[in-house]
Scaffold this active site. Structure first.
Site, mmCIF file in Angstrom:
data_model
loop_
_atom_site.group_PDB
_atom_site.id
_atom_site.type_symbol
_atom_site.label_atom_id
_atom_site.label_comp_id
_atom_site.label_asym_id
_atom_site.label_seq_id
_atom_site.Cartn_x
_atom_site.Cartn_y
_atom_site.Cartn_z
ATOM 1 N N LYS A 123 85.884 53.241 68.101
ATOM 2 C CA LYS A 123 87.105 53.391 67.731
ATOM 3 C C LYS A 123 88.118 54.001 69.454
ATOM 4 C CE LYS A 123 86.665 57.633 65.923
ATOM 5 N NZ LYS A 123 86.044 57.486 65.060
ATOM 6 N N THR A 124 87.029 54.432 70.763
ATOM 7 C CA THR A 124 87.435 55.236 72.027
ATOM 8 C C THR A 124 87.476 53.584 72.557
ATOM 9 O OG1 THR A 124 86.434 57.399 71.600
ATOM 10 C CG2 THR A 124 86.859 55.930 74.054
ATOM 11 N N GLU A 167 93.619 57.700 68.280
ATOM 12 C CA GLU A 167 92.393 57.241 67.944
ATOM 13 C C GLU A 167 93.077 57.987 66.954
ATOM 14 O OE1 GLU A 167 87.962 57.267 69.370
ATOM 15 O OE2 GLU A 167 89.243 57.654 71.109
#
Length: 467
Positions: A123-124, A167
């Protein structure tokens, strides 16, 4: 699907953030302050994150005090803050609305069309790649990311742009509460079993998540659980699979660079060559997903590829910290089996010329290790030496018999010939690891606890010897 938010950020509000020094809440506080709200915060100790917030004008109290929530319109805190915290109790006693991180993030997202990145892993990095691409395209997006975007030197920013990028964290169900225009879904894996009963429940939550989005849904077709999700609306796939709408292929790794091709197979078969400083096949997928979303939002494919070439990375994602007597020290946030496996594979096949891969892992959360320790058995296959230290609690209760040694046992059981060391003491870990490092090694320390400080601590042992 329409989401209703419980907090109106269209007009100036006085908002207090409990636990403001944590990465998630410091990003929220940064965004709220830059939106023009009157923001205060509290935490139990000073930190670099708190100093950055003070520099932005956020009023922060070290230690908790009921007086700081007086006259606030809203108080917000992450799920890590206990409900008996005196500031939360005081706010509720006066009728002040207390918001979860999910609720305040939803309120932020409601202010602009918002693209999110969801999934168990990646995600990051994928969110940060989207920020780089949109910035390179001149769109200057608002963003909230779970790590420092190195190109921007921050993990959050509000520019009043037409786009917001965030996110969508699934750990406490936040992803289901966000009003989103579009989303990338990277993968689905077992985690957060304290919130979800099992892997099937996690997959079901992502199916619901995607069904709530009316705009582009960009999903990784290589993931077997995603492949089986119900499809509807503006749905596009990416991956190595030959059926992917956005297909990545022809990967070459040389001298720390990764080159590959992305082909948009939906029409005329437009292809772009991509060059990046990120290592690993997982990052090839992350980039492909970000490029696919950018194209779906109207950004030219070549512009997106050019942006990736200038991407400096994300803090704590295969971040090279320094050199210790000829050994390269790298810090990474990987803490789940698939993440560890991907990071070590990236090091193994990166063509950097490292002689040995030394993996140092700090398990996280007692409740996670109680049910998942055996799943780490194959995660370290590409390491020449594995070092495990004890569990970082992250606020979880200690469980009798649950220690980091369970992970060491799992690796030894699956790979009896692999060299595995268990160093339970975090205090002496830097000395113990520095003693086993050799010239030409790459030492990758992994975990989401205080293991992030290990590379610097190892370098400090060198400074001590030089005195």
């Amino acid at each position: 699907m329409m989401h209703q938010t419980t907090c109106d950020l269209a007009t100036q509000q006085r908002i207090h953030v409990v636990g403001v020094g944590g990465p998630g809440m410091s990003a929220i506080a940064t965004t709220l302050q830059q939106m023009g709200h009157l923001v205060s915060g509290s935490d139990i100790k000073n930190s670099p994150a708190i100093e950055r917030l003070r520099a932005l004008g956020v009023q922060i109290n070290v230690g908790h005090d009921i007086a700081v929530v007086e006259h606030c319109d809203y108080v917000t805190a992450s799920s890590a803050i206990p409900q008996h915290n005196i500031e939360i109790v005081a706010a509720r006693s006066t009728g002040t609305m207390v918001l979860s991180r999910a609720e305040i993030l939803a309120a932020i997202c409601s202010q602009r069309p918002t693209i999110a990145v969801a999934g168990t892993h990646g995600k990051t990095t994928t969110t940060s790649l989207l920020v780089r691409i949109f910035t390179h395209a001149g769109l200057d997006p608002n963003f909230i990311v779970g790590g420092d975007v190195l190109n921007e030197s921050t993990g959050a920013r509000w520019t009043n742009s037409q786009w917001t990028i965030v996110e969508a964290d699934e750990s406490d169900g936040t992803h289901l509460q966000l009003p989103l225009t579009g989303s990338i879904l990277t993968n689905i894996d077992s985690d957060h079993l304290d919130h979800f009963n099992d892997l099937a429940s996690i997959a079901e939550s992502f199916a619901i998540y995607l069904s709530q989005i009316e705009g582009p849904r960009i999903v990784c077709i290589d993931d077997p659980l995603i492949r089986n999700l119900p499809q509807s609306g503006d749905w596009h796939t990416y991956g190595f699979d030959t059926t992917a709408d956005f297909r990545c292929h022809d990967v070459i790794a040389t001298d720390g660079l990764t080159e590959f091709v992305i082909t948009d197979q939906r029409g005329a078969g437009l292809s772009v060559a991509v060059s990046m400083s990120l290592r690993g096949m997982h990052n090839v997928l992350n980039v492909t997903g970000a490029v696919a979303m950018a194209v779906s939002c109207g950004i030219a494919m070549q512009v997106a590829a050019d942006a990736v070439e200038t991407f400096a990375g994300v803090g704590r994602r295969f971040q090279i910290i320094g050199d210790f007597n000829g050994a390269t020290l790298i810090d990474d946030y990987a803490h789940l089996p698939r993440e560890i496996e991907a990071v070590l594979a990236a090091a193994k096949f990166s063509d950097d010329g490292w002689k040995r891969i030394v993996a140092v892992f700090q398990p996280n959360r007692y409740n996670r290790m109680a049910v998942m320790s055996t799943e780490y058995g194959d995660a370290f296959m590409n390491a020449d030496l594995v070092v495990i230290t004890d569990i970082y609690s992250s606020g979880t209760e200690k469980i009798e018999g649950v220690t980091g040694e369970l992970v060491a046992h799992a690796v030894r059981a699956r790979h009896p010939g692999q060299e595995v060391l268990y160093f339970p003491s975090r205090d002496s870990l830097a000395q113990q690891v520095s003693a086993v490092l050799q010239r030409g090694d790459v030492c990758i320390s992994m975990g989401c606890g205080d293991i992030e400080f290990l590379p610097v601590e190892i370098l400090q042992t060198l400074e001590g010897k030089d005195r």
